[in-house]
Design a protein around this motif. Sequence first.
Motif, PDB file in Angstrom:
ATOM      1  N   SER C 201     -31.652 -24.914  23.938  1.00  0.00           N
ATOM      2  CA  SER C 201     -30.186 -24.983  23.861  1.00  0.00           C
ATOM      3  C   SER C 201     -29.678 -26.418  23.766  1.00  0.00           C
ATOM      4  CB  SER C 201     -29.578 -24.314  25.108  1.00  0.00           C
ATOM      5  OG  SER C 201     -29.812 -25.136  26.243  1.00  0.00           O
ATOM      6  N   LYS C 202     -30.557 -27.391  23.978  1.00  0.00           N
ATOM      7  CA  LYS C 202     -30.120 -28.786  23.965  1.00  0.00           C
ATOM      8  C   LYS C 202     -30.058 -29.356  22.537  1.00  0.00           C
ATOM      9  CE  LYS C 202     -29.870 -29.052  28.453  1.00  0.00           C
ATOM     10  NZ  LYS C 202     -30.759 -29.828  29.312  1.00  0.00           N
ATOM     11  N   PRO C 203     -29.096 -30.247  22.285  1.00  0.00           N
ATOM     12  CA  PRO C 203     -29.021 -30.854  20.946  1.00  0.00           C
ATOM     13  C   PRO C 203     -30.308 -31.603  20.610  1.00  0.00           C
ATOM     14  CG  PRO C 203     -27.044 -31.382  22.212  1.00  0.00           C
ATOM     15  CD  PRO C 203     -27.999 -30.715  23.161  1.00  0.00           C
ATOM     16  N   VAL C 204     -30.608 -31.655  19.326  1.00  0.00           N
ATOM     17  CA  VAL C 204     -31.821 -32.325  18.869  1.00  0.00           C
ATOM     18  C   VAL C 204     -31.442 -33.515  17.982  1.00  0.00           C
ATOM     19  CG1 VAL C 204     -33.954 -32.090  17.535  1.00  0.00           C
ATOM     20  CG2 VAL C 204     -33.132 -30.171  18.932  1.00  0.00           C
ATOM     21  N   LEU C 205     -32.021 -34.675  18.296  1.00  0.00           N
ATOM     22  CA  LEU C 205     -31.827 -35.862  17.460  1.00  0.00           C
ATOM     23  C   LEU C 205     -33.080 -35.957  16.580  1.00  0.00           C
ATOM     24  CD1 LEU C 205     -30.705 -39.338  18.818  1.00  0.00           C
ATOM     25  CD2 LEU C 205     -32.382 -39.091  16.999  1.00  0.00           C
ATOM     26  N   LEU C 206     -32.903 -35.744  15.281  1.00  0.00           N
ATOM     27  CA  LEU C 206     -34.044 -35.670  14.365  1.00  0.00           C
ATOM     28  C   LEU C 206     -34.136 -36.936  13.525  1.00  0.00           C
ATOM     29  CD1 LEU C 206     -36.316 -33.905  13.069  1.00  0.00           C
ATOM     30  CD2 LEU C 206     -34.579 -33.120  11.441  1.00  0.00           C
ATOM     31  N   LYS C 207     -35.167 -37.727  13.784  1.00  0.00           N
ATOM     32  CA  LYS C 207     -35.340 -38.959  13.008  1.00  0.00           C
ATOM     33  C   LYS C 207     -35.939 -38.641  11.644  1.00  0.00           C
ATOM     34  CE  LYS C 207     -35.228 -42.651  16.294  1.00  0.00           C
ATOM     35  NZ  LYS C 207     -35.784 -43.985  16.568  1.00  0.00           N
ATOM     36  N   ARG C 208     -35.559 -39.447  10.670  1.00  0.00           N
ATOM     37  CA  ARG C 208     -36.114 -39.292   9.327  1.00  0.00           C
ATOM     38  C   ARG C 208     -37.532 -39.849   9.290  1.00  0.00           C
ATOM     39  NH1 ARG C 208     -33.718 -42.448   4.013  1.00  0.00           N
ATOM     40  NH2 ARG C 208     -35.068 -41.494   2.444  1.00  0.00           N
ATOM     41  N   GLY C 209     -38.431 -39.134   8.637  1.00  0.00           N
ATOM     42  CA  GLY C 209     -39.808 -39.607   8.483  1.00  0.00           C
ATOM     43  C   GLY C 209     -39.873 -40.869   7.651  1.00  0.00           C
ATOM     44  N   LEU C 210     -40.961 -41.598   7.776  1.00  0.00           N
ATOM     45  CA  LEU C 210     -41.127 -42.902   7.130  1.00  0.00           C
ATOM     46  C   LEU C 210     -41.007 -42.850   5.613  1.00  0.00           C
ATOM     47  CD1 LEU C 210     -42.813 -43.247   9.912  1.00  0.00           C
ATOM     48  CD2 LEU C 210     -43.866 -45.113   8.691  1.00  0.00           C
ATOM     49  N   SER C 211     -41.392 -41.730   5.028  1.00  0.00           N
ATOM     50  CA  SER C 211     -41.302 -41.677   3.571  1.00  0.00           C
ATOM     51  C   SER C 211     -40.831 -40.307   3.136  1.00  0.00           C
ATOM     52  CB  SER C 211     -42.649 -42.011   2.932  1.00  0.00           C
ATOM     53  OG  SER C 211     -43.556 -40.974   3.176  1.00  0.00           O
ATOM     54  N   GLU C 222     -33.074 -27.783   8.958  1.00  0.00           N
ATOM     55  CA  GLU C 222     -32.937 -26.353   8.683  1.00  0.00           C
ATOM     56  C   GLU C 222     -33.950 -25.533   9.494  1.00  0.00           C
ATOM     57  OE1 GLU C 222     -30.583 -25.384   6.373  1.00  0.00           O
ATOM     58  OE2 GLU C 222     -31.061 -23.262   6.129  1.00  0.00           O
ATOM     59  N   TYR C 223     -35.162 -26.083   9.664  1.00  0.00           N
ATOM     60  CA  TYR C 223     -36.175 -25.416  10.501  1.00  0.00           C
ATOM     61  C   TYR C 223     -35.620 -25.184  11.904  1.00  0.00           C
ATOM     62  CZ  TYR C 223     -40.844 -24.965   8.326  1.00  0.00           C
ATOM     63  OH  TYR C 223     -41.924 -24.543   7.603  1.00  0.00           O
ATOM     64  N   ILE C 224     -35.036 -26.244  12.472  1.00  0.00           N
ATOM     65  CA  ILE C 224     -34.490 -26.155  13.827  1.00  0.00           C
ATOM     66  C   ILE C 224     -33.330 -25.159  13.857  1.00  0.00           C
ATOM     67  CG2 ILE C 224     -33.323 -27.474  15.655  1.00  0.00           C
ATOM     68  CD1 ILE C 224     -34.824 -29.992  14.499  1.00  0.00           C
ATOM     69  N   MET C 225     -32.429 -25.288  12.888  1.00  0.00           N
ATOM     70  CA  MET C 225     -31.237 -24.437  12.853  1.00  0.00           C
ATOM     71  C   MET C 225     -31.585 -22.977  12.591  1.00  0.00           C
ATOM     72  SD  MET C 225     -28.881 -27.101  10.677  1.00  0.00           S
ATOM     73  CE  MET C 225     -27.227 -26.495  11.051  1.00  0.00           C
ATOM     74  N   SER C 226     -32.627 -22.753  11.800  1.00  0.00           N
ATOM     75  CA  SER C 226     -32.970 -21.368  11.474  1.00  0.00           C
ATOM     76  C   SER C 226     -33.516 -20.622  12.696  1.00  0.00           C
ATOM     77  CB  SER C 226     -33.971 -21.320  10.312  1.00  0.00           C
ATOM     78  OG  SER C 226     -35.234 -21.781  10.742  1.00  0.00           O
ATOM     79  N   GLU C 227     -33.878 -21.377  13.753  1.00  0.00           N
ATOM     80  CA  GLU C 227     -34.327 -20.736  14.995  1.00  0.00           C
ATOM     81  C   GLU C 227     -33.154 -20.547  15.965  1.00  0.00           C
ATOM     82  OE1 GLU C 227     -37.361 -19.555  15.745  1.00  0.00           O
ATOM     83  OE2 GLU C 227     -38.329 -20.267  13.899  1.00  0.00           O
ATOM     84  N   GLY C 228     -31.979 -21.021  15.571  1.00  0.00           N
ATOM     85  CA  GLY C 228     -30.820 -20.772  16.408  1.00  0.00           C
ATOM     86  C   GLY C 228     -30.117 -21.995  16.959  1.00  0.00           C
ATOM     87  N   ASN C 229     -30.795 -23.142  16.966  1.00  0.00           N
ATOM     88  CA  ASN C 229     -30.203 -24.344  17.541  1.00  0.00           C
ATOM     89  C   ASN C 229     -29.509 -25.157  16.434  1.00  0.00           C
ATOM     90  OD1 ASN C 229     -29.566 -26.699  18.870  1.00  0.00           O
ATOM     91  ND2 ASN C 229     -31.566 -26.924  19.863  1.00  0.00           N
ATOM     92  N   GLU C 230     -28.166 -25.080  16.404  1.00  0.00           N
ATOM     93  CA  GLU C 230     -27.447 -25.717  15.300  1.00  0.00           C
ATOM     94  C   GLU C 230     -26.916 -27.107  15.648  1.00  0.00           C
ATOM     95  OE1 GLU C 230     -24.989 -23.166  12.996  1.00  0.00           O
ATOM     96  OE2 GLU C 230     -26.637 -21.723  12.790  1.00  0.00           O
TER      97      GLU C 230
END
Lengths: 339, 339, 339, 339
Positions: C201-211, C222-230
């Motif tokens: 239920s906690k917000p997720v800070l998603l860093k961009r990969g190196l390349s 979208e992977y994270i959101m598709s499981e319910g955590n928007e």
Amino acid sequence: MVVVMKPGTQQREIDKLVAQFQLQGLQVGITNGVGCTILGLVGDTTAVDMDKISINEHVERVMRVQEPFKKANRKFHPEDTVVTVGDAKIGGGNFSVIAGPCSVESEEQIVAVAEDVQRSGAALMRGGAFKPRTSPYSFQGMGTEGLDLLLKAKAATGMPIVTEIMSPKYCQLFEDKVDVIQVGARNMQNFDLLKEVGKLSKPVLLKRGLSNSYEEWIMSAEYIMSEGNENVILCERGIRTFETYTRNTLDVSAIPAVKKMSHLPVIVDPSHSAGMYWMVEPLALAAVAAGADGLIIEVHNDPANAKCDGQQSLTPERFDNLMGKVSALVDLVGKTLIK
Amino acid sequence: MVVVMKPGTQQREIDKLVAQFQLQGLQVGITNGVGCTILGLVGDTTAVDMDKISINEHVERVMRVQEPFKKANRKFHPEDTVVTVGDAKIGGGNFSVIAGPCSVESEEQIVAVAEDVQRSGAALMRGGAFKPRTSPYSFQGMGTEGLDLLLKAKAATGMPIVTEIMSPKYCQLFEDKVDVIQVGARNMQNFDLLKEVGKLSKPVLLKRGLSNSYEEWIMSAEYIMSEGNENVILCERGIRTFETYTRNTLDVSAIPAVKKMSHLPVIVDPSHSAGMYWMVEPLALAAVAAGADGLIIEVHNDPANAKCDGQQSLTPERFDNLMGKVSALVDLVGKTLIK
Amino acid sequence: MVVVMKPGTQQREIDKLVAQFQLQGLQVGITNGVGCTILGLVGDTTAVDMDKISINEHVERVMRVQEPFKKANRKFHPEDTVVTVGDAKIGGGNFSVIAGPCSVESEEQIVAVAEDVQRSGAALMRGGAFKPRTSPYSFQGMGTEGLDLLLKAKAATGMPIVTEIMSPKYCQLFEDKVDVIQVGARNMQNFDLLKEVGKLSKPVLLKRGLSNSYEEWIMSAEYIMSEGNENVILCERGIRTFETYTRNTLDVSAIPAVKKMSHLPVIVDPSHSAGMYWMVEPLALAAVAAGADGLIIEVHNDPANAKCDGQQSLTPERFDNLMGKVSALVDLVGKTLIK
Amino acid sequence: MVVVMKPGTQQREIDKLVAQFQLQGLQVGITNGVGCTILGLVGDTTAVDMDKISINEHVERVMRVQEPFKKANRKFHPEDTVVTVGDAKIGGGNFSVIAGPCSVESEEQIVAVAEDVQRSGAALMRGGAFKPRTSPYSFQGMGTEGLDLLLKAKAATGMPIVTEIMSPKYCQLFEDKVDVIQVGARNMQNFDLLKEVGKLSKPVLLKRGLSNSYEEWIMSAEYIMSEGNENVILCERGIRTFETYTRNTLDVSAIPAVKKMSHLPVIVDPSHSAGMYWMVEPLALAAVAAGADGLIIEVHNDPANAKCDGQQSLTPERFDNLMGKVSALVDLVGKTLIK
């Protein structure tokens, strides 16, 4: 060419754009979906400017379907181009090796190396007279005097000369004295130079730029060919990536890819790719195995005192050893090594 | 410069190498460890060729400690260089905006755009007469006729002209007619051209190559400066990466980094970085915030019918709006906007 | 989606393919030209596998027209997402700064730094307990003990905690103790981890990969959101390029580009982009100017003795100075700084 | 390690730093020049943190001289590591081919393909049960059921199984059922996963990340080895560059380079490098010629209906044809093909 309209674009805006394409002689097919219209354009789109279409405020995206090159395109010229230089042939099942020092330093040096590499099976001789150097304080080559020394080595061995041109002002000189005119990686998109060498009669060896795509590389060949000179040899010499262990990253995929896109011969420079003499052999063999039509290799009779690129130069002994392996592999892949 | 010897190298080999360095006027310090010797070299190593050292079979690695550039080096020239062109100034706290169309198309167009951008606060005018294009079938610019139209726009507004040179053969023409001579990204390592513009008296705007490092970029400036022309403006215009959404990837870090390494002014071209007009504003503002000394922006009075780069050109209205924001931000960072 | 058929494909092969698409519920428009047929596909193509189409021997090329993401797509969710964490808000005109040390080292350290950064205007606190390190011999973080120290700093200041998760096995622990769960650049495509944090239920800070491209980055959201955590916050932290002067190359274009593609907030990490403390300020200001919704900055009260990344950490004094400038710039761009 | 001091640093600051290094058991050599001091550090610098040194305000630059890896380092382990799996051997002059479909789809499929590739000379079988996919909406693999089908194919052919692990939670399952555990490119720096597979007894096939350097790749092997599992096979599978024609750019230089740096075997995945079935052959042959110890190739008995990566899969017939060429080339380079 495919044009994707923005969702919700009104029909009359689509009609306007379609009419515009038809005026240019193109056929237009329209796919209508809920909130999405796709226009398919067929006909000669070589001269259509994608950017100009994408300015239209109702256009979401423009995608090219056909290659923007014609003369270099294998679709319109299915047979391999074979570039003939004296007795050497590059392309169409013929495999030739170009070898010699990074730069011409003296008559003794260039003649000795030319004789050595010829004995080991090289068909053409290389040697830089005009040198592109990152630093203004580095050795810039012997210039026209270097060209004359190359001619002495040619007189001694009969091998054709491959050397780099850096400025349009030397075009006549190269046309007169040189057998294959090399355009270096840093000049791959020096369009004025491309146009000028396109007016000459000598074959052009066009190196791929450090970070240029296959399409851009072939478009640079197209520049030369569109001026009349269709004898272009493409040369993969490694691209720039994040890896710093090697000087450049040899892109072997360029060989099958570019040979599928174009009928021009593709050779490989393992010396500049690797940047270290001990890596030249595996890269050279990889290039042959992947279908290259030739190699261009730096050989110096005294690498430790070479005026440039000594660290990536083979000694004549190492080159001779490599040629034994190259020869066996060229056989295995069913090509003919031209000596 | 640091030279790392291979493990197990015999003392006499180390002594030989040390003697060789001392002959070149360098001081050498030796660190001996179990199976590892490090030589530290100090003195003027600008002209020392790293590659030549690395050929030595006992050397494992050579690392440069000092920058290979002198005239462009902030260490030897701590104050900011200020390039003055007519009333405009770039560098040293002065911020100038260069604006105009990608290419000169007609007298009406270039005069109208010049008047528009001047009204909005641009200090210099840009417009391409000779255009480097990936395809030989694309519009190549109006050439010398285009230069004459630029002079008409200059006569109408008083604004200095910035335009691109593509071949050494036009050097005299540019020296006579142009105020700032632009060397494009694809010619950043066209060393012959660099040397030639280095002999002229007009300031040179040197764009960074698509995949060139900061050091290589400054070395290209050094080429120009070493011929006598020290008025070089560096221009970051985006580099090539794996990301295809943008035309290029603007490298804002280049601004503080290059300004730390060199005293030359650094400006930014947000138009070519983005490749899309709606992204010009955020990139332009980012450049100002990161410390740029100026901007060069494409503006066209009819982008939909521009002969090139219309998709990334601002309309005069959008440019005017942007200049309001640029002006406020230049104030905030404590610089002076030159109009 | 657009499918380009190979020249010379027979009509019945085209018909077969069209029938196949129609079975999947797509509408198909056909453009026929001399030796070139283009199929335009509209409908929900999110789940259509481009690669499967491109296997068809009659297909020359397949091009996607619509984005492959839905929940993160601004087209289907035009309003900005605002992520609320305690009193802090990120997105939708709200600008928040996250600050703290690279890693938690002791109670004294983390509490002192938290108090310092709060005083200067940070809204959230960062600190690594589990550290991804290139070398197994480097400090790996304090682990669960580090999490407890973060809670003490939270008790002292009331600031929400942002910290990185490295393994799905800690999901419950993070759900219980942490306020914003960071997924690091090296785990951006650790799909199992993305699915697991998507169930929390906690917000997720998603860093961009190196390349990684913008699209891949949003697909990971979208992977994270598709499981319910928007509640996903995207964080640009620099990409890998050929330039070695900086640790990474900050891609400021990512800010306007990703915000156009997605409704999710985008923040910037200038510390990891630069890799050097003195470059943090210009990059941070560039990010604000380009439209970022927040910053995450490394601050340490004793950088010289930091257990990691000291070279890129600001002292509390430097951070305070930076916050003054950030605050003025956030005002100028019309956003609200949340303290 | 080499530490370059800033020009003008006072002697007592240098002394302080030197003392600090000596406390860590290092020997320090000092080179003093006009305005430049270089410290050479020798001893075991594996655990010395370069970043910590570079924070020192008097330090200009820190450069590593020795590799940061030990267990994977050829210097301390000159002989080639040979990984033995059942009858197959990889490394030390032994060449093995791993082949099979991208993903396990059914018992019929996996058994048929396994029998086919075995007949053509593959020594190990591959097949994905857990699939890392960019989109959450793509087929994610059959999971544990897929593993069971792989065991049926093993029962039918006797071939060892190579398959990818995506989460530490499946470690025991893989230890029990799988012969070689693959860590995918996207997990190359999933350090928690590396540590966990390092505790298992089965060999690990470690793919190079999309934009990771040779050193980082070997450091990831070092993570596995430092936990006790020294049977690591490195796999080059192409890197990300600006070129979009190929899925990835195969870096053949990685083969000789990494084999010089490390004693671990290096194999190549031409399927993922190319992304197109017709390019698999030239890349596979290039890899053999450059010195690879094996290949991992995607083969499917019905590529047109494959659930993933069909476009880059060979049919059994094409694979059989390729194996004839691979076999001849392995002979030519003096290695032994293990069947």
